[in-house]
Design an enzyme around this catalytic site. Structure first.
Site, PDB file in Angstrom:
ATOM      1  N   TYR A  77     -13.807  -4.296  10.346  1.00  0.00           N
ATOM      2  CA  TYR A  77     -12.680  -3.465  10.486  1.00  0.00           C
ATOM      3  C   TYR A  77     -11.809  -3.616  11.537  1.00  0.00           C
ATOM      4  O   TYR A  77     -10.774  -4.247  11.659  1.00  0.00           O
ATOM      5  CB  TYR A  77     -12.619  -1.766  10.123  1.00  0.00           C
ATOM      6  CG  TYR A  77     -11.442  -1.126   9.582  1.00  0.00           C
ATOM      7  CD1 TYR A  77     -10.629  -1.178   8.616  1.00  0.00           C
ATOM      8  CD2 TYR A  77     -11.231  -0.051  10.799  1.00  0.00           C
ATOM      9  CE1 TYR A  77      -9.349  -0.515   8.635  1.00  0.00           C
ATOM     10  CE2 TYR A  77     -10.028   0.611  10.698  1.00  0.00           C
ATOM     11  CZ  TYR A  77      -9.146   0.489   9.554  1.00  0.00           C
ATOM     12  OH  TYR A  77      -7.958   1.124   9.362  1.00  0.00           O
ATOM     13  N   ALA A 104     -12.418  -6.064  13.786  1.00  0.00           N
ATOM     14  CA  ALA A 104     -11.959  -7.448  14.084  1.00  0.00           C
ATOM     15  C   ALA A 104     -10.675  -7.696  13.356  1.00  0.00           C
ATOM     16  O   ALA A 104      -9.914  -8.303  13.669  1.00  0.00           O
ATOM     17  CB  ALA A 104     -13.341  -8.259  13.320  1.00  0.00           C
ATOM     18  N   ASN A 123      -1.478  -7.948  -5.803  1.00  0.00           N
ATOM     19  CA  ASN A 123      -2.712  -7.590  -5.637  1.00  0.00           C
ATOM     20  C   ASN A 123      -3.363  -8.549  -4.163  1.00  0.00           C
ATOM     21  O   ASN A 123      -3.469  -9.721  -4.230  1.00  0.00           O
ATOM     22  CB  ASN A 123      -3.932  -8.176  -6.629  1.00  0.00           C
ATOM     23  CG  ASN A 123      -5.549  -7.889  -6.543  1.00  0.00           C
ATOM     24  OD1 ASN A 123      -5.709  -7.301  -5.004  1.00  0.00           O
ATOM     25  ND2 ASN A 123      -6.135  -7.868  -7.314  1.00  0.00           N
ATOM     26  N   GLY A 125       0.759  -1.338  -0.028  1.00  0.00           N
ATOM     27  CA  GLY A 125      -0.175   0.084  -0.191  1.00  0.00           C
ATOM     28  C   GLY A 125       0.955   1.431   0.095  1.00  0.00           C
ATOM     29  O   GLY A 125       0.525   2.096   0.513  1.00  0.00           O
ATOM     30  N   SER A 147       1.314   3.287  -2.396  1.00  0.00           N
ATOM     31  CA  SER A 147       1.156   4.222  -3.467  1.00  0.00           C
ATOM     32  C   SER A 147       0.577   5.540  -3.005  1.00  0.00           C
ATOM     33  O   SER A 147       0.624   6.541  -3.660  1.00  0.00           O
ATOM     34  CB  SER A 147      -0.109   3.645  -4.352  1.00  0.00           C
ATOM     35  OG  SER A 147      -1.188   3.419  -3.586  1.00  0.00           O
ATOM     36  N   ARG A 148       0.120   5.477  -1.712  1.00  0.00           N
ATOM     37  CA  ARG A 148      -0.399   6.913  -1.348  1.00  0.00           C
ATOM     38  C   ARG A 148      -0.691   6.851   0.072  1.00  0.00           C
ATOM     39  O   ARG A 148      -0.231   5.825   0.953  1.00  0.00           O
ATOM     40  CB  ARG A 148      -1.885   7.336  -1.985  1.00  0.00           C
ATOM     41  CG  ARG A 148      -2.808   6.196  -1.800  1.00  0.00           C
ATOM     42  CD  ARG A 148      -4.084   6.266  -2.761  1.00  0.00           C
ATOM     43  NE  ARG A 148      -4.676   5.038  -3.165  1.00  0.00           N
ATOM     44  CZ  ARG A 148      -5.488   4.598  -2.435  1.00  0.00           C
ATOM     45  NH1 ARG A 148      -6.123   5.314  -1.292  1.00  0.00           N
ATOM     46  NH2 ARG A 148      -6.384   3.374  -2.775  1.00  0.00           N
ATOM     47  N   SER A 178      -5.242   0.181  13.517  1.00  0.00           N
ATOM     48  CA  SER A 178      -5.864   1.454  13.489  1.00  0.00           C
ATOM     49  C   SER A 178      -6.012   1.526  14.892  1.00  0.00           C
ATOM     50  O   SER A 178      -6.206   0.740  15.862  1.00  0.00           O
ATOM     51  CB  SER A 178      -7.016   1.047  12.667  1.00  0.00           C
ATOM     52  OG  SER A 178      -7.858   2.057  13.091  1.00  0.00           O
ATOM     53  N   ASN A 200       0.996  -2.646   5.549  1.00  0.00           N
ATOM     54  CA  ASN A 200       0.332  -1.132   5.681  1.00  0.00           C
ATOM     55  C   ASN A 200      -1.105  -1.095   4.723  1.00  0.00           C
ATOM     56  O   ASN A 200      -1.817  -0.727   5.300  1.00  0.00           O
ATOM     57  CB  ASN A 200       1.422  -0.145   5.109  1.00  0.00           C
ATOM     58  CG  ASN A 200       0.396   1.167   4.927  1.00  0.00           C
ATOM     59  OD1 ASN A 200       0.089   1.863   5.953  1.00  0.00           O
ATOM     60  ND2 ASN A 200       0.147   1.293   3.556  1.00  0.00           N
ATOM     61  N   LYS A 209      -8.322  -5.443  12.353  1.00  0.00           N
ATOM     62  CA  LYS A 209      -7.088  -4.971  12.886  1.00  0.00           C
ATOM     63  C   LYS A 209      -6.732  -5.650  14.191  1.00  0.00           C
ATOM     64  O   LYS A 209      -5.586  -5.513  14.496  1.00  0.00           O
ATOM     65  CB  LYS A 209      -7.473  -3.423  12.925  1.00  0.00           C
ATOM     66  CG  LYS A 209      -7.694  -2.762  11.655  1.00  0.00           C
ATOM     67  CD  LYS A 209      -6.336  -2.718  10.829  1.00  0.00           C
ATOM     68  CE  LYS A 209      -6.400  -1.921   9.667  1.00  0.00           C
ATOM     69  NZ  LYS A 209      -5.047  -2.285   8.716  1.00  0.00           N
TER      70      LYS A 209
HETATM   71  P1  NAP Z   1      -5.352   4.463   1.707  1.00  0.00           P
HETATM   72  O1  NAP Z   1      -5.216   5.994   1.319  1.00  0.00           O
HETATM   73  O2  NAP Z   1      -6.420   4.104   1.694  1.00  0.00           O
HETATM   74  O3  NAP Z   1      -4.450   3.486   0.641  1.00  0.00           O
HETATM   75  C1  NAP Z   1      -4.635   2.227   0.689  1.00  0.00           C
HETATM   76  C2  NAP Z   1      -3.285   1.770   0.149  1.00  0.00           C
HETATM   77  O4  NAP Z   1      -3.549   0.198   0.075  1.00  0.00           O
HETATM   78  C3  NAP Z   1      -3.087   1.996  -1.382  1.00  0.00           C
HETATM   79  O5  NAP Z   1      -1.757   1.967  -1.659  1.00  0.00           O
HETATM   80  C4  NAP Z   1      -3.918   0.848  -1.990  1.00  0.00           C
HETATM   81  O6  NAP Z   1      -3.384   0.609  -3.209  1.00  0.00           O
HETATM   82  C5  NAP Z   1      -3.598  -0.224  -0.970  1.00  0.00           C
HETATM   83  N1  NAP Z   1      -4.381  -1.487  -1.247  1.00  0.00           N
HETATM   84  C6  NAP Z   1      -5.735  -1.670  -0.953  1.00  0.00           C
HETATM   85  N2  NAP Z   1      -6.151  -2.685  -1.098  1.00  0.00           N
HETATM   86  C7  NAP Z   1      -5.283  -3.184  -1.965  1.00  0.00           C
HETATM   87  C8  NAP Z   1      -5.405  -4.731  -2.541  1.00  0.00           C
HETATM   88  N3  NAP Z   1      -6.313  -5.416  -2.634  1.00  0.00           N
HETATM   89  N4  NAP Z   1      -4.094  -4.945  -3.080  1.00  0.00           N
HETATM   90  C9  NAP Z   1      -3.017  -4.076  -2.946  1.00  0.00           C
HETATM   91  N5  NAP Z   1      -3.054  -2.973  -2.318  1.00  0.00           N
HETATM   92  C10 NAP Z   1      -4.121  -2.558  -1.974  1.00  0.00           C
HETATM   93  O7  NAP Z   1      -4.448   4.113   3.074  1.00  0.00           O
HETATM   94  P2  NAP Z   1      -4.317   5.107   4.341  1.00  0.00           P
HETATM   95  O8  NAP Z   1      -5.483   5.849   4.921  1.00  0.00           O
HETATM   96  O9  NAP Z   1      -2.900   5.641   4.083  1.00  0.00           O
HETATM   97  O10 NAP Z   1      -4.070   3.803   5.342  1.00  0.00           O
HETATM   98  C11 NAP Z   1      -2.935   3.201   5.480  1.00  0.00           C
HETATM   99  C12 NAP Z   1      -3.322   2.047   6.623  1.00  0.00           C
HETATM  100  O11 NAP Z   1      -3.472   2.476   7.548  1.00  0.00           O
HETATM  101  C13 NAP Z   1      -4.445   0.995   6.298  1.00  0.00           C
HETATM  102  O12 NAP Z   1      -4.026  -0.302   6.867  1.00  0.00           O
HETATM  103  C14 NAP Z   1      -5.671   1.767   7.182  1.00  0.00           C
HETATM  104  O13 NAP Z   1      -6.335   0.908   7.632  1.00  0.00           O
HETATM  105  C15 NAP Z   1      -4.600   2.410   8.306  1.00  0.00           C
HETATM  106  N6  NAP Z   1      -5.026   3.467   9.001  1.00  0.00           N
HETATM  107  C16 NAP Z   1      -5.433   4.668   8.289  1.00  0.00           C
HETATM  108  C17 NAP Z   1      -5.940   5.702   8.783  1.00  0.00           C
HETATM  109  C18 NAP Z   1      -6.237   6.992   8.586  1.00  0.00           C
HETATM  110  O14 NAP Z   1      -6.589   8.070   9.083  1.00  0.00           O
HETATM  111  N7  NAP Z   1      -5.781   7.110   7.173  1.00  0.00           N
HETATM  112  C19 NAP Z   1      -6.215   5.738  10.188  1.00  0.00           C
HETATM  113  C20 NAP Z   1      -6.025   4.425  11.062  1.00  0.00           C
HETATM  114  C21 NAP Z   1      -5.359   3.352  10.308  1.00  0.00           C
HETATM  115  P3  NAP Z   1      -3.963   1.154  -4.691  1.00  0.00           P
HETATM  116  O15 NAP Z   1      -3.299   2.732  -4.675  1.00  0.00           O
HETATM  117  O16 NAP Z   1      -3.770   0.187  -5.709  1.00  0.00           O
HETATM  118  O17 NAP Z   1      -5.620   1.561  -4.330  1.00  0.00           O
END
Ligand code: NAP
Length: 222
Positions: A128, A130, A37, A8, A10-11, A115, A63, A132
């Site tokens: 979600y 469950a 994937n 993950g 990419s962003r 999370s 991640n 995490k």
């Molecule tokens: P995000 O912006 O939603 O990006 C998700 C990343 O996961 C992307 O790079 C996406 O790739 C990849 N991904 C999702 N499904 C996939 C799949 N089937 N195969 C391969 N790659 C996949 O993520 P984020 O918000 O930065 O969160 C990162 C982590 O932190 C996650 O585990 C999330 O649960 C956790 N988290 C986030 C927050 C928050 O506030 N943002 C808070 C608590 C926890 P693509 O670019 O290909 O879609």
């Protein structure tokens, strides 16, 4: 050069983690969804097989994650299995395939990104939370299983983080409203999560393993 695998990347938080490791001189591998994937079990198997002839990873950061928010009676089977597969089954399959060479080199660091919803919860987060919590279970067991190989395993639980997605899904007013519930009065920048992940995954961390590190500006303490 040490090698780190970040899913993950990419962003969002994953991109910030990748940037931090690059700055610190690591070879950073962030496979695209086409290359790995996590919803597709054969894609994971192919990726693992292709690593057989590569130098082992020194660090693995699980991640990537997904979060469909619904009350329990509204969750579809597709969402249920989709979240379980990406957030929990895929990290286990990936670690199962990649841990052998890491054990052989007697060095490794693993960080699983969970999370704040694995610490406290909120309506609509049944699956979600469950997954995490399950991911932290993986951390607990592997910390014990891999300690003799000098592999340290930890979970990081980010709180509300200002990623592109957070900005897209919330208006500035909504972000300000959520920030009022956070003792530090603001959401985290992705870089603030990345530097904690980096410490846990670096050689600086020599004795911290099996832990859930909560990076939430005090949100879960209220
Ligand atoms: P995000 O912006 O939603 O990006 C998700 C990343 O996961 C992307 O790079 C996406 O790739 C990849 N991904 C999702 N499904 C996939 C799949 N089937 N195969 C391969 N790659 C996949 O993520 P984020 O918000 O930065 O969160 C990162 C982590 O932190 C996650 O585990 C999330 O649960 C956790 N988290 C986030 C927050 C928050 O506030 N943002 C808070 C608590 C926890 P693509 O670019 O290909 O879609």
């Amino acid at each position: 050069m040490e090698r780190v695998l970040i899913t993950g990347g990419s962003r969002g938080i994953g991109k910030a983690i990748a940037r931090k490791f690059k700055e610190e001189g690591y070879e950073v591998i962030t496979p695209s969804r086409q290359e790995l994937n996590l919803s597709d079990m054969s894609s994971i198997e192919d990726y693992v097989l292709a690593q057989k002839y590569q130098q082992p990873f020194d660090v693995i950061i699980n991640n990537a994650g997904c979060n469909d928010i619904h009350l329990v009676e509204d969750i579809t089977d597709e969402e249920l299995l989709g979240m379980i597969n990406v957030n929990l089954v895929a990290p286990i399959r990936l670690l199962r395939g990649l841990i052998g060479p890491m054990k052989k080199q007697k060095y490794g660091r693993i960080v699983n990104i969970a999370s704040i919803w694995a610490v406290v919860s909120k309506a609509g987060r049944c699956v979600y939370s469950a997954t995490k919590n399950g991911l932290h279970g993986v951390t607990n067991t592997l910390a014990v299983e891999l300690a003799e190989y000098n592999i340290l395993v930890n979970t990081v639980c980010p709180g509300f983080t200002l990623t592109e997605l957070t900005r897209k899904n919330n208006t500035a007013e909504e972000i300000a409203q959520i920030s009022k519930d956070i003792p530090l009065g603001r959401m985290a920048e992705p870089e603030e999560i990345a530097k904690v992940v980096y410490f846990l995954a670096s050689k600086e961390n020599t004795y911290l393993t099996g832990q859930k590190i909560v990076v939430d500006g005090g949100f879960s303490e209220k």
